[in-house]
Design a protein around this motif. Structure first.
Motif, PDB file in Angstrom:
ATOM      1  N   GLN A 221      47.962  41.044  37.970  1.00  0.00           N
ATOM      2  CA  GLN A 221      48.356  41.061  36.606  1.00  0.00           C
ATOM      3  C   GLN A 221      49.825  41.017  36.435  1.00  0.00           C
ATOM      4  O   GLN A 221      50.365  40.092  35.512  1.00  0.00           O
ATOM      5  CB  GLN A 221      48.136  42.542  35.891  1.00  0.00           C
ATOM      6  N   ALA A 222      50.579  41.652  37.309  1.00  0.00           N
ATOM      7  CA  ALA A 222      52.045  41.357  37.465  1.00  0.00           C
ATOM      8  C   ALA A 222      52.408  39.871  37.722  1.00  0.00           C
ATOM      9  O   ALA A 222      53.374  39.324  37.437  1.00  0.00           O
ATOM     10  CB  ALA A 222      52.702  42.270  38.436  1.00  0.00           C
ATOM     11  N   ALA A 223      51.540  39.482  38.668  1.00  0.00           N
ATOM     12  CA  ALA A 223      52.000  37.846  39.122  1.00  0.00           C
ATOM     13  C   ALA A 223      51.572  36.806  38.019  1.00  0.00           C
ATOM     14  O   ALA A 223      51.822  35.751  38.086  1.00  0.00           O
ATOM     15  CB  ALA A 223      50.995  37.776  40.433  1.00  0.00           C
ATOM     16  N   GLY A 224      50.844  37.399  36.933  1.00  0.00           N
ATOM     17  CA  GLY A 224      50.421  36.569  35.907  1.00  0.00           C
ATOM     18  C   GLY A 224      49.301  35.678  36.232  1.00  0.00           C
ATOM     19  O   GLY A 224      48.931  34.376  35.512  1.00  0.00           O
ATOM     20  N   LEU A 225      48.360  36.176  36.860  1.00  0.00           N
ATOM     21  CA  LEU A 225      47.171  35.447  37.318  1.00  0.00           C
ATOM     22  C   LEU A 225      46.023  35.478  36.093  1.00  0.00           C
ATOM     23  O   LEU A 225      45.576  34.511  36.137  1.00  0.00           O
ATOM     24  CB  LEU A 225      46.733  35.836  38.537  1.00  0.00           C
ATOM     25  N   PHE A 226      46.271  36.351  35.447  1.00  0.00           N
ATOM     26  CA  PHE A 226      45.325  36.593  34.185  1.00  0.00           C
ATOM     27  C   PHE A 226      45.928  35.922  33.141  1.00  0.00           C
ATOM     28  O   PHE A 226      47.052  36.060  32.788  1.00  0.00           O
ATOM     29  CB  PHE A 226      45.136  37.997  33.920  1.00  0.00           C
ATOM     30  N   PRO A 227      44.914  35.473  32.110  1.00  0.00           N
ATOM     31  CA  PRO A 227      45.467  34.625  31.023  1.00  0.00           C
ATOM     32  C   PRO A 227      45.824  35.829  29.876  1.00  0.00           C
ATOM     33  O   PRO A 227      45.387  36.858  29.904  1.00  0.00           O
ATOM     34  CB  PRO A 227      44.405  33.589  30.496  1.00  0.00           C
ATOM     35  N   SER A 228      46.846  35.441  29.042  1.00  0.00           N
ATOM     36  CA  SER A 228      47.154  36.405  27.932  1.00  0.00           C
ATOM     37  C   SER A 228      46.389  36.046  26.775  1.00  0.00           C
ATOM     38  O   SER A 228      45.700  35.089  26.829  1.00  0.00           O
ATOM     39  CB  SER A 228      48.914  36.033  27.573  1.00  0.00           C
ATOM     40  N   ALA A 229      46.457  36.794  25.933  1.00  0.00           N
ATOM     41  CA  ALA A 229      45.567  36.869  24.760  1.00  0.00           C
ATOM     42  C   ALA A 229      46.066  35.540  23.960  1.00  0.00           C
ATOM     43  O   ALA A 229      45.337  34.859  23.191  1.00  0.00           O
ATOM     44  CB  ALA A 229      45.552  38.060  23.807  1.00  0.00           C
ATOM     45  N   SER A 230      47.537  35.524  23.751  1.00  0.00           N
ATOM     46  CA  SER A 230      47.967  34.257  22.920  1.00  0.00           C
ATOM     47  C   SER A 230      47.459  32.875  23.696  1.00  0.00           C
ATOM     48  O   SER A 230      47.426  32.161  22.772  1.00  0.00           O
ATOM     49  CB  SER A 230      49.477  34.426  22.708  1.00  0.00           C
TER      50      SER A 230
ATOM     51  N   LEU B 185      45.022  32.329  25.219  1.00  0.00           N
ATOM     52  CA  LEU B 185      43.426  32.116  25.067  1.00  0.00           C
ATOM     53  C   LEU B 185      43.344  31.782  23.510  1.00  0.00           C
ATOM     54  O   LEU B 185      42.301  30.760  23.193  1.00  0.00           O
ATOM     55  CB  LEU B 185      42.715  33.227  25.441  1.00  0.00           C
ATOM     56  N   ASN B 186      43.915  32.435  22.520  1.00  0.00           N
ATOM     57  CA  ASN B 186      43.727  31.902  21.156  1.00  0.00           C
ATOM     58  C   ASN B 186      44.177  30.575  20.905  1.00  0.00           C
ATOM     59  O   ASN B 186      43.782  29.834  20.117  1.00  0.00           O
ATOM     60  CB  ASN B 186      44.791  33.011  20.490  1.00  0.00           C
ATOM     61  N   GLY B 187      45.338  30.104  21.671  1.00  0.00           N
ATOM     62  CA  GLY B 187      45.873  28.647  21.401  1.00  0.00           C
ATOM     63  C   GLY B 187      44.676  27.920  21.923  1.00  0.00           C
ATOM     64  O   GLY B 187      44.472  26.738  21.458  1.00  0.00           O
ATOM     65  N   VAL B 188      43.988  28.183  23.112  1.00  0.00           N
ATOM     66  CA  VAL B 188      42.773  27.263  23.473  1.00  0.00           C
ATOM     67  C   VAL B 188      41.673  27.030  22.623  1.00  0.00           C
ATOM     68  O   VAL B 188      41.242  26.131  22.332  1.00  0.00           O
ATOM     69  CB  VAL B 188      42.394  27.558  24.838  1.00  0.00           C
ATOM     70  N   LEU B 189      41.412  28.490  22.157  1.00  0.00           N
ATOM     71  CA  LEU B 189      40.332  28.430  21.281  1.00  0.00           C
ATOM     72  C   LEU B 189      40.440  27.764  20.043  1.00  0.00           C
ATOM     73  O   LEU B 189      39.469  27.147  19.152  1.00  0.00           O
ATOM     74  CB  LEU B 189      39.743  29.768  21.121  1.00  0.00           C
TER      75      LEU B 189
END
Length: 98
Positions: free
Chosen positions: A43-52, A54-58
């Motif tokens: 999570q600290a390395a940024g391997l998980f996507p953020s909510a913003s 995901l919202n942009g993609v959707l």
């Protein structure tokens, strides 16, 4: 005579607890902290996507595609698939089962 049987039974139960239950508890306790540590590092390395993100993609999905995705309940299917993959991941981490 009866006292010897009780002592023997208590000794067998105590041996079972110390040999199997306590060892498994220590192993799972260590696995829990290892997995928790790896998740924090990922999570600290940024391997998980953020909510913003995901919202942009959707929000980029066209309305016609969104209609059919809702019609076929793609959101429920995706949540089922993610849950199944997560469960498979957890089960494979259990010794002697996975």
């Amino acid at each position: 005579m009866m006292f010897g049987i009780l002592v023997s039974a208590f000794n067998a139960v105590l041996a079972f607890l110390l040999r199997s239950v306590l060892v498994k508890f220590a192993a799972f306790f260590a696995l829990y902290f290892i997995v928790t540590g790896f998740l924090q590092v990922m999570q600290a390395a940024g391997l998980f996507p953020s909510a913003s993100s995901l919202n942009g993609v959707l929000s980029g999905i066209p309305p016609g595609v969104a209609y059919f995705m809702d019609l076929f309940s793609v959101s429920q299917g995706i949540s089922m698939i993610v849950s199944a993959y997560f469960t498979r991941f957890i089960i494979r981490r259990i010794p002697l089962i996975g």
